[in-house]
Scaffold this motif. Structure first.
Motif, PDB file in Angstrom:
ATOM      1  N   ASN A  89       0.797  -1.231   0.000  1.00 31.64           N
ATOM      2  CA  ASN A  89       0.000   0.000   0.000  1.00 31.64           C
ATOM      3  C   ASN A  89       0.830   1.281   0.000  1.00 31.64           C
ATOM      4  O   ASN A  89       0.418   2.299   0.539  1.00 31.64           O
ATOM      5  N   THR A 104      -0.247   4.112   2.725  1.00 32.58           N
ATOM      6  CA  THR A 104      -1.681   4.306   2.863  1.00 32.58           C
ATOM      7  C   THR A 104      -2.267   3.180   3.715  1.00 32.58           C
ATOM      8  O   THR A 104      -1.630   2.144   3.897  1.00 32.58           O
ATOM      9  N   LYS A 105      -3.452   3.387   4.213  1.00 34.50           N
ATOM     10  CA  LYS A 105      -4.101   2.348   5.014  1.00 34.50           C
ATOM     11  C   LYS A 105      -4.798   1.317   4.130  1.00 34.50           C
ATOM     12  O   LYS A 105      -4.789   0.145   4.427  1.00 34.50           O
ATOM     13  N   GLU A 106      -5.409   1.791   3.050  1.00 35.91           N
ATOM     14  CA  GLU A 106      -6.218   0.903   2.216  1.00 35.91           C
ATOM     15  C   GLU A 106      -5.611   0.605   0.845  1.00 35.91           C
ATOM     16  O   GLU A 106      -6.074  -0.306   0.167  1.00 35.91           O
ATOM     17  N   ALA A 143      -9.067   1.750  -1.962  1.00 37.95           N
ATOM     18  CA  ALA A 143      -9.776   3.012  -1.704  1.00 37.95           C
ATOM     19  C   ALA A 143      -9.922   3.826  -2.984  1.00 37.95           C
ATOM     20  O   ALA A 143     -10.947   4.492  -3.190  1.00 37.95           O
ATOM     21  N   VAL A 202     -10.680  10.236  -2.225  1.00 36.07           N
ATOM     22  CA  VAL A 202     -10.270   8.862  -1.909  1.00 36.07           C
ATOM     23  C   VAL A 202     -10.540   8.576  -0.439  1.00 36.07           C
ATOM     24  O   VAL A 202     -11.024   7.507  -0.083  1.00 36.07           O
ATOM     25  N   ASP A 217      -8.758   7.829   2.156  1.00 38.24           N
ATOM     26  CA  ASP A 217      -8.078   6.634   2.647  1.00 38.24           C
ATOM     27  C   ASP A 217      -8.082   6.586   4.174  1.00 38.24           C
ATOM     28  O   ASP A 217      -7.720   7.561   4.841  1.00 38.24           O
TER      29      ASP A 217
END
Length: 165
Positions: free
Chosen positions: A9, A21-23, A27, A111, A113
């Motif tokens: 990610n 990023t987390k997703e 996302a 987005v 995220d």
């Protein structure tokens, strides 16, 4: 954006720090699907008073490195907006960090995220919001910060409310 993702990610940004990023790309795919289903909303009109409230928050929060909607003295968004006039019906606020251009800010908010309810995206496309003001400036920890304040309508302090006539 999709072509800039690497494993785990990581979002590689030309000339900037790579972001974890987390997703990840999920996302971005979800945002694209959302935009494809979205019914058009009315264009937001600029409001000087909302812009002043956004400026106040950037100057206060940015210098201190805060990442929150409340001012450093605990003032809420609503109270900060009321300093400049009267909120009609509804209001909202988006905060964005570490974005250098308007396009980066908008993409970050669309987005959304790591934000489960996608509240930033919802604010951007909220059909009840008719006007906005925004300001971008320095942030102690994230280089830049942008604030967008929204309302259905906003009456400048000292002006007569046409609805109450």
């Amino acid at each position: 954006m999709l072509s800039r993702f690497e494993q785990n990610n990581l979002l590689k940004q030309p000339g900037k720090t790579t972001l974890r990023t987390k997703e990840g790309p999920a996302a971005v795919h979800e945002a694209i699907e959302y935009l494809n289903r979205l019914k058009p909303v009315q264009m937001l009109k600029w409001n000087d008073e909302l812009g002043k409230a956004a400026r106040d928050h950037v100057i206060d929060s940015g210098a201190k490195g805060l990442v929150q909607h409340e001012s450093s003295d605990g003032t809420s968004v609503k109270e900060r907006l009321k300093k400049y006039g009267k909120i009609v019906t509804c209001y909202g606020e988006n905060l964005s960090y570490h974005c250098e251009t308007a396009m980066e800010v908008i993409l970050q908010l669309i987005v959304d995220d790591g934000v489960p309810n996608r509240g930033h995206r919802e604010n951007l496309f909220n059909p009840d919001f008719r006007c906005c003001g925004l300001f971008s400036g320095a942030h102690k920890d994230f280089d830049t910060m942008s604030v967008i304040d929204y309302a259905a309508a906003f009456i400048k302090a000292g002006e007569e409310d046409p609805i109450e006539r």
